[in-house]
Motif scaffolding. Structure first.
Motif, short mmCIF file in Angstrom:
data_model
loop_
_atom_site.label_atom_id
_atom_site.label_comp_id
_atom_site.label_asym_id
_atom_site.label_seq_id
_atom_site.Cartn_x
_atom_site.Cartn_y
_atom_site.Cartn_z
N ASP A 88 0.82 -1.22 0.00
CA ASP A 88 0.00 0.00 0.00
C ASP A 88 0.84 1.26 0.00
O ASP A 88 0.46 2.28 -0.57
N ASP A 89 2.01 1.22 0.67
CA ASP A 89 2.87 2.41 0.68
C ASP A 89 3.81 2.45 -0.52
O ASP A 89 4.65 3.33 -0.63
N LYS A 90 3.66 1.48 -1.43
CA LYS A 90 4.40 1.43 -2.70
C LYS A 90 5.91 1.34 -2.53
O LYS A 90 6.67 1.79 -3.39
N THR A 91 6.35 0.71 -1.44
CA THR A 91 7.79 0.56 -1.23
C THR A 91 8.23 -0.90 -1.09
O THR A 91 9.43 -1.15 -0.91
N THR A 92 7.30 -1.82 -1.16
CA THR A 92 7.67 -3.24 -1.11
C THR A 92 7.09 -3.97 -2.31
O THR A 92 5.88 -3.98 -2.51
N TYR A 93 7.98 -4.54 -3.10
CA TYR A 93 7.57 -5.34 -4.27
C TYR A 93 7.76 -6.82 -3.93
O TYR A 93 8.82 -7.22 -3.43
N THR A 94 6.73 -7.59 -4.21
CA THR A 94 6.81 -9.04 -4.04
C THR A 94 6.62 -9.69 -5.40
O THR A 94 5.54 -9.61 -5.99
N PHE A 95 7.70 -10.30 -5.91
CA PHE A 95 7.68 -10.89 -7.24
C PHE A 95 7.44 -12.40 -7.14
O PHE A 95 8.05 -13.08 -6.30
N MET A 134 21.87 -0.06 -8.21
CA MET A 134 21.10 -0.43 -7.02
C MET A 134 20.64 0.81 -6.27
O MET A 134 19.55 0.84 -5.70
N GLU A 135 21.48 1.84 -6.27
CA GLU A 135 21.11 3.10 -5.63
C GLU A 135 20.00 3.80 -6.42
O GLU A 135 19.05 4.34 -5.83
N LEU A 136 20.13 3.79 -7.75
CA LEU A 136 19.10 4.43 -8.58
C LEU A 136 17.76 3.73 -8.40
O LEU A 136 16.70 4.38 -8.45
N MET A 137 17.79 2.43 -8.19
CA MET A 137 16.56 1.67 -7.95
C MET A 137 16.01 1.91 -6.55
O MET A 137 14.92 1.45 -6.23
N GLN A 138 16.79 2.62 -5.74
CA GLN A 138 16.41 2.96 -4.37
C GLN A 138 16.20 1.74 -3.49
O GLN A 138 15.39 1.75 -2.56
N VAL A 139 16.93 0.67 -3.78
CA VAL A 139 16.85 -0.50 -2.91
C VAL A 139 17.36 -0.12 -1.52
O VAL A 139 18.39 0.57 -1.38
N THR A 170 13.27 2.64 -0.87
CA THR A 170 13.16 3.68 0.15
C THR A 170 12.00 4.62 -0.05
O THR A 170 11.53 5.25 0.90
N ALA A 171 11.51 4.75 -1.28
CA ALA A 171 10.39 5.65 -1.58
C ALA A 171 9.71 5.16 -2.85
O ALA A 171 10.33 4.46 -3.65
N LYS A 476 13.42 11.77 -6.90
CA LYS A 476 13.05 10.39 -6.58
C LYS A 476 11.78 10.31 -5.73
O LYS A 476 11.11 9.29 -5.71
N THR A 477 11.48 11.38 -5.04
CA THR A 477 10.28 11.37 -4.20
C THR A 477 9.23 12.38 -4.67
O THR A 477 8.19 12.52 -4.05
N ALA A 478 9.52 13.07 -5.78
CA ALA A 478 8.57 14.07 -6.30
C ALA A 478 7.38 13.38 -6.98
O ALA A 478 7.54 12.38 -7.67
N GLU A 479 6.20 13.94 -6.75
CA GLU A 479 5.01 13.39 -7.40
C GLU A 479 5.12 13.53 -8.91
O GLU A 479 4.74 12.66 -9.68
N ASN A 480 5.68 14.68 -9.35
CA ASN A 480 5.94 14.91 -10.76
C ASN A 480 7.38 15.41 -10.90
O ASN A 480 7.67 16.57 -10.63
N PRO A 481 8.32 14.55 -11.31
CA PRO A 481 9.72 14.96 -11.37
C PRO A 481 10.08 15.81 -12.59
O PRO A 481 11.18 16.35 -12.65
#
Length: 536
Positions: A88-95, A134-139, A170-171, A476-481
């Protein structure tokens, strides 16, 4: 947890081919299902976590498979993952991984294989230029792991079970799934890597999970791949053998193509109009997400003193007549460029860049003025050296720029070298000016703009700007970057750490009996498993 199946989460059109080669109605397969194509330079590494070049990435997509692949127009389709859920917080992906994926030695592909590969990518001991990905993916904890401040086991990726992979970021990052088609995120077989060490990528040792296996690799000569019978979708794979031949000379490659030795090759600079007229069914020019630049070395210790003056850098950029380069030298539909991000990138809004709207006469006058202010001109010329890798097109562009710069009082020495030497020198800041190009890793502007951050693994010119870094981190955290991307582009235009020259098109000759070449994919990410030949 909101369950988002791939078809809904990624906006996938069900009408598009979902898996490997789908023979279209009316097509009759040819008896010969081998594919031979040209690559410009030696493939430096077959290791997904080490490879950095575009040609190498194409081979990685045959030997390995990530969570998702791309279809003919760049949409995401299942790879090892069949679906994912997003918290729900869009920070955890389960594949959710398919249970029939196997390595070429018969081992099952599991979530642990992805965990191992991702930790390996971020591990400072691997010394990967793509660790920053990995940093760009914000892991979670990626920055700390890459910096050596936390152990790799704290990277935010884990195997819930053999067929469930959990990734914490992270976001929220709306384009996160798009990033998973990049080769650096592909799994590798831990026991094979540990058994063979640096030799694990040699033919005979390499174990992959892609549609093809490596049969032969002669550095700087050829790469030979054959169908992998263990691949989960081998029944729909049609091309039996793919061979990549390293041919540095575009004209020699074209001769071999016309003689029937190649099925696909690049069109030499300036020859597309003729070839398109003579062989309209074989000559192709389509947009490709790449930008061509001359990078300036701004390293405090190794960069030339003159290039530390922004006015010198601006003068060099302004003096390049991009219209002559694209219209007279290249002639393949390329676009003159005054910024960094490819104009066709999804969601990108082109900023206003002052010199882009000037006439070339005005740019040239301003270049002479700025160079004179810096103390250089025809009576006191500035001596600089340009490094470029072997290619007829790179050479022609370099010669043109040499003439443009001579007119404002710059003596440019041209220094040609093979690709490996060229990239090694760039990575060690052993250059003054270097020919460079960047092709997007995914279809979003950050794939370009992140490159010039201080923490980038590819910022070889060592451009440093706290304001620029902040914009990219905030994006990375902007609604519209998009507005932040515009500001970032304007900083690049104001500081000119490189001279933009043109934006790519993929200009190629392709045999008319080939299908499934992904020409409508802006990223030009193609998969041999999607290809087939039709009968004449």
């Amino acid at each position: 947890m909101n369950k988002l199946l791939l078809t809904t989460a990624l906006g996938l059109s069900l009408a598009l081919p979902a898996f490997a080669a789908e023979v279209q109605p009316g097509d009759t397969l040819a008896e010969n299902q081998e594919y031979t194509y040209r690559v410009l330079d030696a493939i430096k590494s077959m290791d997904p976590q080490i490879n950095t070049d575009v040609d190498g990435a194409g081979i990685m997509r045959s030997l390995f498979e990530g969570l998702y692949n791309e279809d003919q127009v760049g949409g995401l389709v299942p790879g090892v993952a069949t679906s994912h859920e997003l918290s729900d917080d869009k920070t955890t992906y389960t594949f959710h991984l398919r249970d029939n994926a196997k390595w070429s030695n018969g081992d099952p592909v599991t979530a642990n294989d992805f965990v191992y590969a991702w930790k390996r990518l971020a591990d400072p001991a691997t010394a990967s230029e793509y660790a920053w990905y990995m940093e760009l993916m914000q892991v979670v904890n990626a920055s700390e792991v890459v910096a050596g401040e936390k152990p790799v086991d704290e990277l935010g990726v884990k195997a819930v079970d053999d067929h469930t992979l959990e990734v914490k970021i992270t976001a929220p990052l709306p384009f996160f799934p798009k990033m998973l088609t990049h080769a650096s995120t592909f799994p590798v077989n831990q026991k094979v890597v540990e058994a063979h060490g640096d030799k694990w990528t040699d033919a005979g040792n390499l174990v992959g999970n892609g549609a093809y296996v490596l049969k032969e690799h002669i550095l700087g000569e050829k790469v030979v791949m054959e169908r992998n019978p263990m691949y989960w979708d081998d029944a729909k794979t049609i091309i039996t053998k793919a061979t990549a031949l390293t041919i540095n000379d575009e004209n020699a490659a074209l001769t071999r193509y016309l003689a029937g030795e190649l099925d696909r090759t690049d069109v030499p600079a300036g020859q597309y109009p003729r070839l398109e007229a003579e062989l309209p069914d074989e000559a192709n020019s389509v947009p490709q997400s790449c930008s061509y630049i001359y990078m300036f070395n701004l390293d405090e210790a190794k960069g030339p003193e003159a290039l530390k003056d922004v006015n010198v850098r601006k003068a060099l950029s302004y003096a390049i007549d991009r219209d002559i380069i694209v219209n007279n030298v290249l002639q393949g539909g390329q676009a003159p460029s005054y910024n960094w991000t490819h104009a066709s990138t999804d969601g990108f809004e082109m900023p206003e860049i002052d010199y882009a709207s000037w006439s070339q006469a005005d740019r040239l006058a301003k270049a002479k003025e700025l160079l004179a202010e810096a103390g250089y001109g025809p009576d006191n010329p500035l001596d600089l050296t340009l490094n470029y890798n072997t290619s007829e097109a790179h050479k022609k562009i370099a010669i043109a720029v040499q003439q443009f710069w001579k007119g404002i009082g710059v003596n440019l020495t041209l220094n040609n070298m093979e690709w490996k030497v060229h990239t090694d020198k760039m990575q060690n800041q052993d250059f003054e000016i270097a020919r460079y190009a960047w092709c997007g890793d995914y279809n979003e502007a950050s794939t370009y703009l992140d490159l010039f951050t201080s923490y980038s693994g590819h910022n070889n010119g060592k451009f440093l700007s706290a304001d620029y870094d902040k914009l990219l981190k905030d994006s990375k955290t902007a609604e519209n970057p998009a507005p932040l991307y515009k500001e970032a582009e304007q900083i690049l235009a104001a500081e000119m750490p490189f001279a933009p020259i043109y934006q790519y098109t993929e200009v190629e000759m392709i045999k008319p009996d080939m299908r499934g070449m992904s020409l409508n994919n802006l990223m030009q990410n193609w998969y041999v498993k999607d290809m087939y030949r039709v009968a004449n």
